[in-house]
Design an enzyme around this catalytic site. Structure first.
Site, PDB file in Angstrom:
ATOM      1  N   SER A   1       0.895  -1.252  -0.393  1.00 16.68           N
ATOM      2  CA  SER A   1       0.211  -0.266  -0.085  1.00 16.68           C
ATOM      3  C   SER A   1       0.963   1.032  -0.349  1.00 16.68           C
ATOM      4  O   SER A   1       0.294   2.607  -0.469  1.00 16.68           O
ATOM      5  CB  SER A   1      -1.300   0.319   1.311  1.00 16.68           C
ATOM      6  OG  SER A   1      -0.165   0.282   2.629  1.00 16.68           O
TER       7      SER A   1
ATOM      8  N   ASP B   1      -2.624   8.845   7.782  1.00 17.11           N
ATOM      9  CA  ASP B   1      -3.772   7.498   8.554  1.00 17.11           C
ATOM     10  C   ASP B   1      -3.123   6.537   9.227  1.00 17.11           C
ATOM     11  O   ASP B   1      -2.091   6.600   9.988  1.00 17.11           O
ATOM     12  CB  ASP B   1      -4.741   7.140   7.097  1.00 17.11           C
ATOM     13  CG  ASP B   1      -3.417   5.959   6.881  1.00 17.11           C
ATOM     14  OD1 ASP B   1      -2.317   5.668   6.766  1.00 17.11           O
ATOM     15  OD2 ASP B   1      -4.599   6.246   5.544  1.00 17.11           O
TER      16      ASP B   1
ATOM     17  N   HIS C   1       0.001   4.900   6.883  1.00 16.84           N
ATOM     18  CA  HIS C   1       0.274   5.023   5.976  1.00 16.84           C
ATOM     19  C   HIS C   1       1.167   6.589   6.110  1.00 16.84           C
ATOM     20  O   HIS C   1       0.159   7.618   6.699  1.00 16.84           O
ATOM     21  CB  HIS C   1      -0.230   5.610   3.965  1.00 16.84           C
ATOM     22  CG  HIS C   1      -1.059   3.764   4.408  1.00 16.84           C
ATOM     23  ND1 HIS C   1      -2.390   3.511   4.381  1.00 16.84           N
ATOM     24  CD2 HIS C   1      -0.239   3.184   4.021  1.00 16.84           C
ATOM     25  CE1 HIS C   1      -1.909   2.120   4.285  1.00 16.84           C
ATOM     26  NE2 HIS C   1      -1.641   1.673   3.647  1.00 16.84           N
TER      27      HIS C   1
END
Length: 365
Positions: A39, A329, A332
């Site tokens: 991600s 968040d 990340h």
């Protein structure tokens, strides 16, 4: 506060000036750039997959020109920024959306929640493991062979390209340290697990080499024990990092750096390098004001303690001062943090940032 803002403005200006210089010089420093990862690099490959791990809704992409199209960030990822520093005039497209002659300039295969191990992250839904990403790359290589008129022409093209691989984070976050969902921690202690991961990783990297890759950048793990998710769940004060996780990450990183030497020694013409993500983010946590950060233990958006219990909710209003946050968040980094990581990976600020050379030097080889 004024000093912090000026420092950030200076860093931003330096990045812009560097990018302008690269574009003025014409062609990118390498003809193509291929991205493998999770991600931290995914830019849309998970959008159509049946998974909880996707970022195709606001406020993700709030600072990205095209909005929320799959990046787990408010803006650009580290790998978007590396592409810019290399002189590409467009970001590398995701495999899910790549077609035609675009593949000659590179493809992003990264998939959120994916890992080195096949089972990693599967409790969240479908993701594309590193083995799956390599299969997709094989499809791309076959396409390049057709477009360039044969195997030899394709290999000659591919050996000039840059490849970045950033895997392993989810093998800890979404595998080893989830003992109720995965068995790995029941079978291996941290030393054994790192050895198992590196053994499998080595085989996967050799497969990438056999597809023609020669200039390969391996990103080490960051301080996973310091992300808002772990601080929210396992830190007594919401500030102190979770040492058992960071210690496991350091074991993996040490073995990964040694793997670079092994692969460079045993594979003809191989040029692997290692990026010390752990040390780079340590600087951001230890000396936040040097980089313009005011908040290093909470996400700019999210839910619960440290904004780390759950990732950003759809249409949630994020913090307005995003450049002052290390994390976007629960998991990340912000674009501001990614900018620092990209700059130091591309052009090492200290000797330990990259081994044996940085991306800028690698591109010139």
């Amino acid at each position: 506060m004024v000093v912090e803002i000026k420092i950030w403005d200076l860093l931003s200006a330096l990045l812009v000036l560097s990018n302008m210089q690269l574009y003025v010089n014409g062609d990118p420093q390498v003809p193509c750039y291929f991205i493998f990862g999770d991600s931290l690099a995914d830019n849309g490959n998970n959008n159509l997959l049946p998974t909880e791990s996707k970022a195709d809704y606001s406020p993700y992409g709030v600072d990205f020109p095209n909005g929320p199209i799959g990046r787990f960030c408010n803006g650009r990822t580290t790998f978007d920024l590396i592409a810019e520093l290399l002189g590409f005039d467009k970001h590398i497209p995701p495999f899910a959306n790549t077609n035609g002659y675009d593949i000659l300039k590179g493809v992003n295969y990264a998939s959120a929640s994916a890992g080195i191990r096949e089972e990693t992250g599967k409790h969240l839904g479908i993701c594309i493991s590193l083995d799956g990403q390599l299969k997709n790359h094989h499809v791309t290589v076959s396409g390049i062979e057709r477009k360039l008129g044969g195997h030899d022409s394709a290999i000659n093209h591919l050996k000039k390209c840059l490849y970045t691989v950033g895997m392993g984070s989810n093998d800890y976050i979404n595998n080893y340290f989830m003992p109720r969902k995965y068995l790995s921690s029941h079978h291996y202690d941290p030393e054994q697990y790192a050895e198992v991961l590196i053994k499998q990783y080595s085989l996967q990297l050799r497969a990438l080499y056999n597809y023609g890759a020669r200039k390969i950048v391996l990103f080490g793990l960051g301080q996973i024990g310091c992300i808002p998710k772990e601080l929210a769940q396992n830190s007594p004060d919401g500030t102190t990092c979770v040492q058992k996780i960071n210690s496991a990450n350091q074991i993996f990183n040490h073995r990964l750096k040694s793997l670079v030497d092994e692969l460079n020694t045993n594979l003809a013409d191989a040029r692997f390098i290692y990026i010390d993500s752990y040390g780079i983010f340590q600087d951001g946590i230890s000396s936040p004001t040097s980089y313009g950060f005011k908040v290093t233990n909470a996400g700019c958006c999210g839910v619960g303690r440290n904004n780390g219990r759950i990732n950003c909710l759809p249409h949630q209003i994020p913090c307005p001062n995003r450049n002052e946050y290390l994390f976007w968040d629960a998991f990340h980094p912000t674009e501001a943090a990614n900018t620092i990581a990209a700059r130091r990976a591309y052009s090492a600020q200290v000797a330990s940032d990259a081994y044996p050379v940085d991306i800028r030097r690698l591109a010139q080889l």
